[in-house]
Design an enzyme around this catalytic site. Structure first.
Site, PDB file in Angstrom:
ATOM      1  N   ARG A  89     167.254  35.787  66.539  1.00 23.71           N
ATOM      2  CA  ARG A  89     167.558  35.649  65.114  1.00 23.71           C
ATOM      3  C   ARG A  89     168.993  35.151  64.919  1.00 23.71           C
ATOM      4  O   ARG A  89     169.281  34.427  63.980  1.00 23.71           O
ATOM      5  CB  ARG A  89     167.348  36.982  64.402  1.00 23.71           C
ATOM      6  CG  ARG A  89     165.894  37.412  64.373  1.00 23.71           C
ATOM      7  CD  ARG A  89     165.729  38.705  63.627  1.00 23.71           C
ATOM      8  NE  ARG A  89     164.343  39.146  63.637  1.00 23.71           N
ATOM      9  CZ  ARG A  89     163.858  40.056  64.448  1.00 23.71           C
ATOM     10  NH1 ARG A  89     164.634  40.641  65.333  1.00 23.71           N
ATOM     11  NH2 ARG A  89     162.592  40.415  64.384  1.00 23.71           N
ATOM     12  N   ASP A 149     161.001  46.690  60.434  1.00 16.68           N
ATOM     13  CA  ASP A 149     160.954  47.367  61.738  1.00 16.68           C
ATOM     14  C   ASP A 149     160.541  48.833  61.551  1.00 16.68           C
ATOM     15  O   ASP A 149     159.794  49.391  62.358  1.00 16.68           O
ATOM     16  CB  ASP A 149     162.336  47.283  62.411  1.00 16.68           C
ATOM     17  CG  ASP A 149     162.922  45.894  62.254  1.00 16.68           C
ATOM     18  OD1 ASP A 149     162.793  45.077  63.167  1.00 16.68           O
ATOM     19  OD2 ASP A 149     163.474  45.614  61.172  1.00 16.68           O
ATOM     20  N   ARG A 152     156.886  48.889  61.049  1.00 19.56           N
ATOM     21  CA  ARG A 152     156.195  48.700  62.337  1.00 19.56           C
ATOM     22  C   ARG A 152     156.190  50.009  63.127  1.00 19.56           C
ATOM     23  O   ARG A 152     155.182  50.395  63.718  1.00 19.56           O
ATOM     24  CB  ARG A 152     156.901  47.602  63.146  1.00 19.56           C
ATOM     25  CG  ARG A 152     156.635  46.208  62.604  1.00 19.56           C
ATOM     26  CD  ARG A 152     157.502  45.147  63.245  1.00 19.56           C
ATOM     27  NE  ARG A 152     157.084  43.808  62.829  1.00 19.56           N
ATOM     28  CZ  ARG A 152     157.862  42.749  62.812  1.00 19.56           C
ATOM     29  NH1 ARG A 152     159.129  42.837  63.202  1.00 19.56           N
ATOM     30  NH2 ARG A 152     157.406  41.580  62.423  1.00 19.56           N
ATOM     31  N   HIS A 176     168.836  44.033  62.252  1.00 22.77           N
ATOM     32  CA  HIS A 176     167.443  43.564  62.344  1.00 22.77           C
ATOM     33  C   HIS A 176     167.453  42.535  63.462  1.00 22.77           C
ATOM     34  O   HIS A 176     167.651  41.339  63.240  1.00 22.77           O
ATOM     35  CB  HIS A 176     166.994  42.949  61.014  1.00 22.77           C
ATOM     36  CG  HIS A 176     165.648  42.281  61.095  1.00 22.77           C
ATOM     37  ND1 HIS A 176     164.501  42.945  61.460  1.00 22.77           N
ATOM     38  CD2 HIS A 176     165.258  40.998  60.878  1.00 22.77           C
ATOM     39  CE1 HIS A 176     163.487  42.102  61.452  1.00 22.77           C
ATOM     40  NE2 HIS A 176     163.922  40.911  61.106  1.00 22.77           N
TER      41      HIS A 176
END
Ligand code: NAD
Length: 302
Positions: A89, A149, A152, A176
């Site tokens: 990212r 997250d 998840r 993140h």
């Protein structure tokens, strides 16, 4: 109160957010979509509008431009390059910070005075970039942070314990990205610590699955977008309904001058407070590591 949302960048993520918004019963009344691919967006708006007869409530949807941001409650930015296979990212940083200057300044020039909601990666840094370019108060700039997250994690733990994910009170904190971590030391299900049922080795494997989820999905289908679309709706509801909900959005850390995923209280005015990051020593070190990584990226931009 107009309950008007503007989405800038209507690719996979922006459109998944729009689709989730009109399919869930929210208080959103007006939805404006902006993208520089105007022809494709025209098609997207037609397609969404044709579903409105079956939506739980009426939402007026149109293709717009930056002047539409003036009276919006939330401007959500999902514009930018996507994460390619093998790309972290943070690799996206340079690509996306260049386009943000233009976008954020155009939104501010419209007279917009609502909440910025950022999904573009690297989201912690892009949220900081938005804060800097907009010159808004930090509480009015929110990144999705580790909310996805955390979702998840709750899904995986819920599946493992055969319990509703909504009963799993566990959080992913920090960047993140690759330095994020699960705060197992205070992860709770019902009135019990989750570590009572999930031992260290298995907990590590779950945390790894959470961390690698984006890579795994991107390898199979090119991008992740449905779940983040639903995350954006969750944050939108917390804002529009002034919920005072705790979410691990990317919010301002004044000590370090960065945005990072931590338990934040989200309401109509944006982030109105924080819950302390009360974790054990080992987890605190992981949090600090995330702080340093984000700080380093922010310094590159500064
Ligand atoms: P995409 O390529 O499908 O969509 C990006 C869209 O932005 C395109 O439609 C493009 O035309 C538009 N765009 C680019 N520059 C623009 C500009 N200057 N003005 C207006 N529109 C512009 O990508 P995607 O899959 O939708 O992903 C978008 C971003 O969301 C990426 O940075 C991705 O990494 C990120 N993402 C974040 C999370 C999260 O948890 N925060 C999860 C998934 C994806």
């Amino acid at each position: 109160m107009k309950n008007k949302i503007v989405i800038i960048g209507c690719g996979n993520v922006g459109m998944s957010y729009a689709y989730a918004l009109i399919n869930q019963k929210t208080s959103v009344k007006r939805l404006v979509l902006i993208d520089f691919d105007k022809k494709r967006l025209e098609g997207e708006v037609m397609d969404l509008n044709h579903g409105i007869p079956f939506a739980p409530s009426r939402v007026a949807i149109k293709q717009g431009d930056y002047t539409d941001c003036k009276d919006a409650d939330i401007v959500c930015i999902c514009a930018g390059a996507n994460q390619e296979v093998g790309e972290t990212r943070l690799d996206l940083l340079e690509k996306n910070s260049a386009i943000f200057k233009n976008i954020v300044e155009s939104v501010v020039d419209s007279g917009f005075d609502g909440i910025f909601l950022i999904a573009t990666n690297p989201v912690d840094v892009m949220t900081y970039v938005t804060y800097k370019y907009s010159k808004f108060s930090h509480n009015k700039v929110i990144g999705t942070g580790t909310t996805l997250d955390t979702a998840r994690l709750r899904y995986l733990v819920g599946e493992r314990l055969k319990l509703n994910a909504k009963n799993i009170h566990a959080y992913v904190l920090g960047e993140h990205g690759d330095s994020e971590f699960v705060a197992w030391s205070n992860a709770v299900v019902g009135t019990s610590k989750i570590t009572k049922y999930i031992k260290k080795e298995e907990a590590e494997s779950i945390a790894l699955s959470v961390k690698n989820a984006a890579y795994e999905i991107i390898e199979r289908k090119g991008s992740t977008h449905y779940a983040i679309g639903m995350v954006l709706v969750r944050i939108t509801n917390a804002i529009l309904n002034s919920e005072h909900t705790i979410l691990t959005v990317s919010s301002y850390d004044s000590k370090n001058d960065i945005f990072i995923g931590k338990p934040s209280i989200v309401s109509r005015k944006g982030v109105v407070g924080f819950m302390p990051v009360s974790v054990n020593k080992e987890e605190l070190n992981l949090y600090q590591k995330s702080v340093e990584i984000i700080k380093n990226e922010v310094n590159k931009i500064n």
